[in-house]
Design a protein around this motif. Structure first.
Motif, PDB file in Angstrom:
ATOM      1  N   UNK A   1     -17.444   5.175  -2.852  1.00 29.84           N
ATOM      2  CA  UNK A   1     -16.273   5.942  -2.925  1.00 29.84           C
ATOM      3  C   UNK A   1     -15.349   5.302  -1.682  1.00 29.84           C
ATOM      4  N   UNK A   2     -15.921   5.407  -0.544  1.00 29.04           N
ATOM      5  CA  UNK A   2     -15.391   4.688   0.544  1.00 29.04           C
ATOM      6  C   UNK A   2     -14.889   3.462   0.449  1.00 29.04           C
ATOM      7  N   UNK A   3     -15.356   2.509  -0.288  1.00 27.12           N
ATOM      8  CA  UNK A   3     -14.740   1.246  -0.592  1.00 27.12           C
ATOM      9  C   UNK A   3     -13.467   1.315  -1.426  1.00 27.12           C
ATOM     10  N   UNK A   4     -13.668   2.305  -2.231  1.00 30.31           N
ATOM     11  CA  UNK A   4     -12.413   2.433  -3.360  1.00 30.31           C
ATOM     12  C   UNK A   4     -11.502   2.837  -2.425  1.00 30.31           C
ATOM     13  N   UNK A   5     -11.614   3.647  -1.518  1.00 24.67           N
ATOM     14  CA  UNK A   5     -10.503   4.361  -0.457  1.00 24.67           C
ATOM     15  C   UNK A   5      -9.845   3.312   0.207  1.00 24.67           C
ATOM     16  N   UNK A   6     -10.592   2.515   0.723  1.00 23.49           N
ATOM     17  CA  UNK A   6     -10.294   1.190   1.347  1.00 23.49           C
ATOM     18  C   UNK A   6      -9.505   0.037   0.672  1.00 23.49           C
ATOM     19  N   UNK A   7      -9.805   0.030  -0.539  1.00 27.66           N
ATOM     20  CA  UNK A   7      -9.234  -0.853  -1.362  1.00 27.66           C
ATOM     21  C   UNK A   7      -7.909  -0.545  -1.936  1.00 27.66           C
ATOM     22  N   UNK A   8      -7.687   0.921  -2.106  1.00 26.46           N
ATOM     23  CA  UNK A   8      -6.438   1.643  -2.384  1.00 26.46           C
ATOM     24  C   UNK A   8      -5.498   1.473  -1.051  1.00 26.46           C
ATOM     25  N   UNK A   9      -5.836   1.653   0.083  1.00 27.83           N
ATOM     26  CA  UNK A   9      -5.129   1.850   1.323  1.00 27.83           C
ATOM     27  C   UNK A   9      -4.855   0.476   1.568  1.00 27.83           C
ATOM     28  N   UNK A  10      -5.639  -0.634   1.318  1.00 26.30           N
ATOM     29  CA  UNK A  10      -5.243  -2.047   1.796  1.00 26.30           C
ATOM     30  C   UNK A  10      -4.143  -2.656   0.532  1.00 26.30           C
ATOM     31  N   UNK A  11      -4.322  -2.090  -0.680  1.00 29.16           N
ATOM     32  CA  UNK A  11      -3.606  -2.501  -1.694  1.00 29.16           C
ATOM     33  C   UNK A  11      -2.039  -2.011  -2.127  1.00 29.16           C
ATOM     34  N   UNK A  12      -2.082  -0.541  -1.856  1.00 30.61           N
ATOM     35  CA  UNK A  12      -0.669   0.139  -2.009  1.00 30.61           C
ATOM     36  C   UNK A  12      -0.264   0.948  -0.750  1.00 30.61           C
ATOM     37  N   UNK A  13       0.803   0.557  -0.419  1.00 33.17           N
ATOM     38  CA  UNK A  13       1.391   0.997   1.127  1.00 33.17           C
ATOM     39  C   UNK A  13       1.794   2.362   0.844  1.00 33.17           C
ATOM     40  N   UNK A  14       1.865   2.928  -0.525  1.00 39.95           N
ATOM     41  CA  UNK A  14       2.238   4.181  -0.670  1.00 39.95           C
ATOM     42  C   UNK A  14       0.761   5.061  -0.796  1.00 39.95           C
TER      43      UNK A  14
ATOM     44  N   UNK B   1      -3.511   9.629  -8.048  1.00 37.44           N
ATOM     45  CA  UNK B   1      -2.580  10.538  -7.845  1.00 37.44           C
ATOM     46  C   UNK B   1      -2.463  10.471  -6.386  1.00 37.44           C
ATOM     47  N   UNK B   2      -3.249  10.106  -5.542  1.00 32.95           N
ATOM     48  CA  UNK B   2      -2.790  10.022  -4.089  1.00 32.95           C
ATOM     49  C   UNK B   2      -2.015   9.092  -3.682  1.00 32.95           C
ATOM     50  N   UNK B   3      -1.371   8.093  -4.616  1.00 36.06           N
ATOM     51  CA  UNK B   3      -0.123   7.246  -4.375  1.00 36.06           C
ATOM     52  C   UNK B   3       1.116   8.267  -4.328  1.00 36.06           C
TER      53      UNK B   3
ATOM     54  N   UNK C   1       6.660  -7.474  -9.533  1.00 36.68           N
ATOM     55  CA  UNK C   1       6.105  -6.901  -8.030  1.00 36.68           C
ATOM     56  C   UNK C   1       6.860  -5.600  -7.506  1.00 36.68           C
ATOM     57  N   UNK C   2       8.255  -5.481  -7.788  1.00 35.96           N
ATOM     58  CA  UNK C   2       8.829  -4.569  -7.142  1.00 35.96           C
ATOM     59  C   UNK C   2       8.634  -3.331  -8.205  1.00 35.96           C
ATOM     60  N   UNK C   3       8.155  -3.325  -9.428  1.00 41.58           N
ATOM     61  CA  UNK C   3       8.014  -2.170 -10.229  1.00 41.58           C
ATOM     62  C   UNK C   3       6.499  -1.510 -10.129  1.00 41.58           C
ATOM     63  N   UNK C   4       5.627  -2.725 -10.001  1.00 41.40           N
ATOM     64  CA  UNK C   4       4.130  -2.389  -9.646  1.00 41.40           C
ATOM     65  C   UNK C   4       4.030  -1.676  -8.518  1.00 41.40           C
ATOM     66  N   UNK C   5       5.072  -1.709  -7.427  1.00 42.37           N
ATOM     67  CA  UNK C   5       4.723  -1.106  -5.930  1.00 42.37           C
ATOM     68  C   UNK C   5       5.212   0.438  -6.166  1.00 42.37           C
ATOM     69  N   UNK C   6       5.802   0.884  -7.340  1.00 44.77           N
ATOM     70  CA  UNK C   6       6.179   2.210  -7.500  1.00 44.77           C
ATOM     71  C   UNK C   6       5.456   2.780  -9.040  1.00 44.77           C
ATOM     72  N   UNK C   7       4.650   2.069  -9.202  1.00 43.85           N
ATOM     73  CA  UNK C   7       3.950   2.519 -10.403  1.00 43.85           C
ATOM     74  C   UNK C   7       2.440   2.769 -10.292  1.00 43.85           C
ATOM     75  N   UNK C   8       1.831   4.105 -10.658  1.00 45.17           N
ATOM     76  CA  UNK C   8       0.462   4.290 -10.362  1.00 45.17           C
ATOM     77  C   UNK C   8      -0.112   4.504 -11.955  1.00 45.17           C
ATOM     78  N   UNK C   9      -0.893   3.641 -12.077  1.00 47.21           N
ATOM     79  CA  UNK C   9      -1.749   3.555 -13.283  1.00 47.21           C
ATOM     80  C   UNK C   9      -3.077   3.978 -13.626  1.00 47.21           C
ATOM     81  N   UNK C  10      -3.494   4.693 -14.463  1.00 53.43           N
ATOM     82  CA  UNK C  10      -4.708   5.069 -14.948  1.00 53.43           C
ATOM     83  C   UNK C  10      -5.166   4.789 -16.024  1.00 53.43           C
TER      84      UNK C  10
END
Length: 213
Positions: A92-105, A143-145, A71-80
């Motif tokens: 696209x708005x749903x994807x933005x909400x998903x990323x906002x909810x799932x990733x603090x950064x 890349x927005x993380x 969990x600690x590494x997944x929080x600092x890794x952004x994967x494509x």
């Protein structure tokens, strides 16, 4: 702050009797853009998935920012990933909400700014976009993380030169210089044939105005 972002020691991943990786030793320094080059089947995707925490090594050790994969590494890794990861029916708005909810950064304002520059509305369904624009949307999200390590699996595979230039520009201009970007590609020879330049030369030409690249 760790000067080495990723460390692999004796990293091995086997699928039955076949070894995708066999005793890999590797260190990735902080603040660099690094190309992971090799033909299909050479273990690039396996290595990236191990670093992203999507696969478990058969043996050996892999650490990111000094931490074992978890969990600690997944929080600092952004994967494509190397293929689309979202349903084409999602907006696209749903994807933005998903990323906002799932990733603090996740920096939503940054993502929205890049989408605006592309002329893509958040109300748009992913499946209505061209393949190139779908890939751009996924890259924008990644890349927005504000990550420490970006793992980009074949971001320039199968796209035209204009889309490739956009993708490379997005990578360069939207990451923290203290972070590390790992870009895999099997297209190094194709790019050399198309442009007469190596991948490194292409990066330096396109982004010569940007320091430390």
């Amino acid at each position: 702050m760790e000067s080495t972002v990723l460390t692999a020691r004796g990293l091995t991943k086997r699928y039955g009797s076949a070894a995708a990786l066999d005793g890999l030793d590797l260190e990735l320094p902080q603040g660099k853009i690094i190309g992971l080059l090799g033909p299909n089947g050479s273990g690039k995707t396996t290595f990236i998935k191990l670093a992203a925490g999507l696969l478990t090594p058969t043996s050996g050790e892999l650490r990111i920012c000094g931490e074992k994969i978890g969990p600690a590494t997944k929080a600092v890794v952004s994967y494509l990933p190397d293929r689309p990861a979202f349903s084409k029916g999602q907006r696209i708005s749903q994807l933005l909400e998903f990323y906002g909810d799932f990733y603090a950064d996740f920096d939503r304002s940054r993502a929205e700014g890049m989408l605006t520059a592309l002329g893509i509305s958040p109300d748009t369904k992913l499946g209505t976009l061209s393949k190139g624009n779908q890939e751009k949307v996924q890259l924008v999200l990644v890349m927005s993380r504000r990550a420490r390590l970006y793992l980009l699996d074949e971001p320039i595979g199968g796209v035209d030169p204009a889309a490739r230039d956009y993708i490379l520009n997005t990578i360069i201009t939207n990451y923290d210089p203290s972070a590390t970007v790992l870009i895999s590609t099997h297209r190094a020879d194709e790019i050399r044939e198309e442009t007469g330049k190596s991948l490194d030369e292409l990066f330096r030409e396109v982004f010569k105005c940007i320091p430390n690249c």
